[in-house]
Design a protein around this motif. Structure first.
Motif, PDB file in Angstrom:
ATOM      1  N   ILE A 226       8.026   7.611 -11.685  1.00 48.84           N
ATOM      2  CA  ILE A 226       7.071   7.310 -10.618  1.00 48.84           C
ATOM      3  C   ILE A 226       6.575   5.872 -10.716  1.00 48.84           C
ATOM      4  CG2 ILE A 226       4.720   7.785  -9.804  1.00 48.84           C
ATOM      5  CD1 ILE A 226       5.282  10.765 -10.396  1.00 48.84           C
ATOM      6  N   LEU A 227       6.177   5.470 -11.924  1.00 44.02           N
ATOM      7  CA  LEU A 227       5.658   4.101 -12.109  1.00 44.02           C
ATOM      8  C   LEU A 227       6.723   3.061 -11.803  1.00 44.02           C
ATOM      9  CD1 LEU A 227       3.504   4.543 -15.344  1.00 44.02           C
ATOM     10  CD2 LEU A 227       2.684   4.165 -13.007  1.00 44.02           C
ATOM     11  N   ARG A 228       7.958   3.349 -12.211  1.00 43.96           N
ATOM     12  CA  ARG A 228       9.043   2.413 -11.928  1.00 43.96           C
ATOM     13  C   ARG A 228       9.240   2.268 -10.422  1.00 43.96           C
ATOM     14  NH1 ARG A 228      14.860   3.550 -14.516  1.00 43.96           N
ATOM     15  NH2 ARG A 228      14.951   5.051 -12.792  1.00 43.96           N
ATOM     16  N   ALA A 229       9.168   3.406  -9.712  1.00 40.86           N
ATOM     17  CA  ALA A 229       9.318   3.361  -8.252  1.00 40.86           C
ATOM     18  C   ALA A 229       8.139   2.662  -7.586  1.00 40.86           C
ATOM     19  CB  ALA A 229       9.464   4.780  -7.709  1.00 40.86           C
ATOM     20  N   VAL A 230       6.925   2.911  -8.086  1.00 38.65           N
ATOM     21  CA  VAL A 230       5.726   2.313  -7.492  1.00 38.65           C
ATOM     22  C   VAL A 230       5.742   0.795  -7.623  1.00 38.65           C
ATOM     23  CG1 VAL A 230       3.223   2.054  -7.779  1.00 38.65           C
ATOM     24  CG2 VAL A 230       4.237   4.332  -7.722  1.00 38.65           C
ATOM     25  N   PHE A 231       6.090   0.295  -8.806  1.00 36.29           N
ATOM     26  CA  PHE A 231       6.060  -1.156  -9.018  1.00 36.29           C
ATOM     27  C   PHE A 231       7.235  -1.874  -8.359  1.00 36.29           C
ATOM     28  CE2 PHE A 231       3.343   0.174 -12.663  1.00 36.29           C
ATOM     29  CZ  PHE A 231       2.193  -0.467 -12.214  1.00 36.29           C
ATOM     30  N   ASN A 232       8.179  -1.098  -7.839  1.00 35.32           N
ATOM     31  CA  ASN A 232       9.271  -1.689  -7.063  1.00 35.32           C
ATOM     32  C   ASN A 232       8.939  -1.771  -5.577  1.00 35.32           C
ATOM     33  OD1 ASN A 232      11.026  -2.233  -9.170  1.00 35.32           O
ATOM     34  ND2 ASN A 232      11.983  -0.212  -9.095  1.00 35.32           N
ATOM     35  N   LEU A 233       7.781  -1.162  -5.197  1.00 36.53           N
ATOM     36  CA  LEU A 233       7.368  -1.245  -3.799  1.00 36.53           C
ATOM     37  C   LEU A 233       6.938  -2.674  -3.459  1.00 36.53           C
ATOM     38  CD1 LEU A 233       5.223   2.032  -3.555  1.00 36.53           C
ATOM     39  CD2 LEU A 233       7.494   1.676  -2.581  1.00 36.53           C
ATOM     40  N   SER A 234       7.296  -3.119  -2.283  1.00 34.61           N
ATOM     41  CA  SER A 234       6.960  -4.489  -1.894  1.00 34.61           C
ATOM     42  C   SER A 234       5.507  -4.620  -1.446  1.00 34.61           C
ATOM     43  CB  SER A 234       7.891  -4.948  -0.758  1.00 34.61           C
ATOM     44  OG  SER A 234       7.813  -4.044   0.337  1.00 34.61           O
ATOM     45  N   SER A 235       4.958  -3.549  -0.896  1.00 33.58           N
ATOM     46  CA  SER A 235       3.589  -3.584  -0.379  1.00 33.58           C
ATOM     47  C   SER A 235       2.577  -3.253  -1.480  1.00 33.58           C
ATOM     48  CB  SER A 235       3.449  -2.582   0.769  1.00 33.58           C
ATOM     49  OG  SER A 235       2.100  -2.403   1.118  1.00 33.58           O
ATOM     50  N   LYS A 236       1.609  -4.145  -1.654  1.00 32.08           N
ATOM     51  CA  LYS A 236       0.546  -3.907  -2.636  1.00 32.08           C
ATOM     52  C   LYS A 236      -0.324  -2.720  -2.228  1.00 32.08           C
ATOM     53  CE  LYS A 236       1.445  -7.332  -5.436  1.00 32.08           C
ATOM     54  NZ  LYS A 236       1.866  -7.073  -6.832  1.00 32.08           N
ATOM     55  N   ASN A 237      -0.527  -2.570  -0.927  1.00 28.29           N
ATOM     56  CA  ASN A 237      -1.324  -1.453  -0.422  1.00 28.29           C
ATOM     57  C   ASN A 237      -0.646  -0.121  -0.722  1.00 28.29           C
ATOM     58  OD1 ASN A 237      -3.531  -0.310   1.098  1.00 28.29           O
ATOM     59  ND2 ASN A 237      -2.052   0.081   2.731  1.00 28.29           N
ATOM     60  N   ALA A 238       0.677  -0.075  -0.564  1.00 24.27           N
ATOM     61  CA  ALA A 238       1.437   1.138  -0.877  1.00 24.27           C
ATOM     62  C   ALA A 238       1.375   1.445  -2.363  1.00 24.27           C
ATOM     63  CB  ALA A 238       2.890   0.980  -0.422  1.00 24.27           C
ATOM     64  N   GLN A 239       1.400   0.394  -3.187  1.00 24.70           N
ATOM     65  CA  GLN A 239       1.295   0.578  -4.639  1.00 24.70           C
ATOM     66  C   GLN A 239      -0.050   1.193  -5.000  1.00 24.70           C
ATOM     67  OE1 GLN A 239       1.985  -3.116  -6.686  1.00 24.70           O
ATOM     68  NE2 GLN A 239       4.191  -3.141  -6.250  1.00 24.70           N
ATOM     69  N   ARG A 240      -1.130   0.633  -4.422  1.00 25.94           N
ATOM     70  CA  ARG A 240      -2.473   1.158  -4.723  1.00 25.94           C
ATOM     71  C   ARG A 240      -2.622   2.601  -4.276  1.00 25.94           C
ATOM     72  NH1 ARG A 240      -4.186  -4.062  -3.115  1.00 25.94           N
ATOM     73  NH2 ARG A 240      -4.590  -3.307  -0.990  1.00 25.94           N
ATOM     74  N   LYS A 241      -2.090   2.922  -3.100  1.00 21.43           N
ATOM     75  CA  LYS A 241      -2.187   4.289  -2.579  1.00 21.43           C
ATOM     76  C   LYS A 241      -1.446   5.269  -3.476  1.00 21.43           C
ATOM     77  CE  LYS A 241      -1.415   7.031   1.595  1.00 21.43           C
ATOM     78  NZ  LYS A 241      -0.894   7.044   2.992  1.00 21.43           N
ATOM     79  N   ALA A 242      -0.241   4.888  -3.924  1.00 22.36           N
ATOM     80  CA  ALA A 242       0.550   5.769  -4.792  1.00 22.36           C
ATOM     81  C   ALA A 242      -0.130   5.961  -6.136  1.00 22.36           C
ATOM     82  CB  ALA A 242       1.949   5.189  -4.977  1.00 22.36           C
ATOM     83  N   LEU A 243      -0.660   4.857  -6.704  1.00 23.21           N
ATOM     84  CA  LEU A 243      -1.326   4.955  -8.006  1.00 23.21           C
ATOM     85  C   LEU A 243      -2.617   5.760  -7.901  1.00 23.21           C
ATOM     86  CD1 LEU A 243      -0.811   1.322  -9.376  1.00 23.21           C
ATOM     87  CD2 LEU A 243       0.294   3.419 -10.185  1.00 23.21           C
ATOM     88  N   SER A 244      -3.330   5.631  -6.778  1.00 23.18           N
ATOM     89  CA  SER A 244      -4.563   6.398  -6.575  1.00 23.18           C
ATOM     90  C   SER A 244      -4.268   7.891  -6.482  1.00 23.18           C
ATOM     91  CB  SER A 244      -5.256   5.920  -5.299  1.00 23.18           C
ATOM     92  OG  SER A 244      -6.388   6.706  -5.031  1.00 23.18           O
ATOM     93  N   THR A 245      -3.177   8.221  -5.784  1.00 23.95           N
ATOM     94  CA  THR A 245      -2.784   9.625  -5.648  1.00 23.95           C
ATOM     95  C   THR A 245      -2.470  10.236  -7.014  1.00 23.95           C
ATOM     96  OG1 THR A 245      -1.859   9.171  -3.473  1.00 23.95           O
ATOM     97  CG2 THR A 245      -1.160  11.198  -4.536  1.00 23.95           C
TER      98      THR A 245
END
Length: 324
Positions: A226-245
């Motif tokens: 999950i973390l590997r996929a999250v940090f590969n996201l280009s959008s910072k907002n998408a990263q924050r949303k995924a990490l918050s979830t």
């Protein structure tokens, strides 16, 4: 090969055990009773509210919320298995519990904790699919798959914990019937047996280690992906949303696994070094803190649930005010 002469199980076992509470903290009984009552009330109301909101709202029927509903139900069972009796001990000093009720309590505690660790693994898998394979989420986590996962989790808990209670309950208890604990904890009751309780104690340690250990390994693997996929996201907002979830789930896991593992290994390895009242407190808090804080964490950090809870509370207080 027989370990000893046969014995009459019903004749040699006491009709009643007596739970001491927390040895050495008798002077703090009132404070403990009030604290436990408050935590139990929060656990009951919070988990019931979570279950009600999920059932009432058709938009909260995704797999994550279904697992959360089951988790809330298990938390109620886990807390209800021990807290009412603990409060009774601290309030009135009545620590008596029948032989069958003692082993029933032990069974429910072990089964509930085994179900909870399985649910945390299922929720980690749900987050993995949602974040790493979002386009295939509904195809992978179908209602049939959800049902199979839930039944497997419960079946694993029941089938693994039944031998534990059976082995211990079929030992002779011909000596003291005073349990130096606040509930019928396995190790505390096992020490009262007149025969060798090592097989059941070893079974408890091995099975608990296998179940928890395998679940933690798979959860860690899920979150690594999950973390590997999250940090590969280009959008910072998408990263924050995924990490918050995922943050809520990680917090709940920490609340469950850290005190639980500490309690198990302190009971085995720290019997002579850790004070008895610390061991008993740790074992009790391990069963009441997660059910108390889980609904708080999920209710506040999950926006959809928090929004529905606020609406439900406002609706309730508004109508209560109109009626008065």
């Amino acid at each position: 090969m027989m370990l000893g002469p046969p014995y009459n199980h019903t004749m040699e076992n006491p009709a009643t055990f007596f739970l001491v509470g927390i040895p050495g903290l008798q002077s703090s009984r009132l404070g403990l009773a009030i604290s436990l009552s408050a935590m139990y009330t929060i656990a009951l109301l919070g988990n019931t509210l979570i279950m009600t909101v999920i059932c009432m709202d058709s938009t909260l029927q995704e797999p994550m919320y279904c697992f959360l509903w089951i988790l809330a139900a298990v938390d109620i069972v886990m807390a209800s298995s021990v807290v009412p009796k603990m409060v009774s001990i601290f309030c009135s000093g009545d620590g008596s519990i029948s032989f069958n009720a003692c082993f029933a309590q032990m069974y429910f505690v072990h089964a509930a904790t085994a179900v909870e660790t399985g649910l945390l693994l299922a929720m980690a898998f749900d987050r993995y699919v949602a974040i790493c394979k979002p386009l295939h989420y509904k195809r992978i986590l179908t209602p049939k798959v959800m049902l199979v996962m839930s039944v497997t989790i419960v079946f694993r808990a029941l089938i693994s914990m039944t031998p534990l209670s059976w082995m211990l309950s079929h030992l002779p208890f011909c000596g003291s019937n005073v349990v130096p604990h606040s509930y019928c904890e396995h190790m505390a009751v096992a020490k009262l047996a007149c025969a060798d309780a090592m097989p059941s104690s070893l079974y408890s340690l091995i099975v608990s280690s296998i179940i928890v250990g395998s679940d933690v390994v798979f959860i860690a693997a899920s979150y690594t992906l999950i973390l590997r996929a999250v940090f590969n996201l280009s959008s910072k907002n998408a990263q924050r949303k995924a990490l918050s979830t995922c943050g809520s789930h990680v917090g709940v896991m920490a609340l469950f696994y850290l005190p639980g593992m500490a309690s198990i290994y302190v009971a085995w390895l720290g019997q002579d070094t850790v004070p008895l009242h610390t061991q008993v407190l740790l074992a009790g808090l391990y069963l009441i803190i997660p059910p108390t804080l889980n609904p708080v964490i999920y209710g506040i950090r999950t926006k959809q649930i928090w929004k529905k809870i606020r609406y439900l509370l406002m609706f309730f207080f508004y109508h209560s005010y109109k009626c008065s």
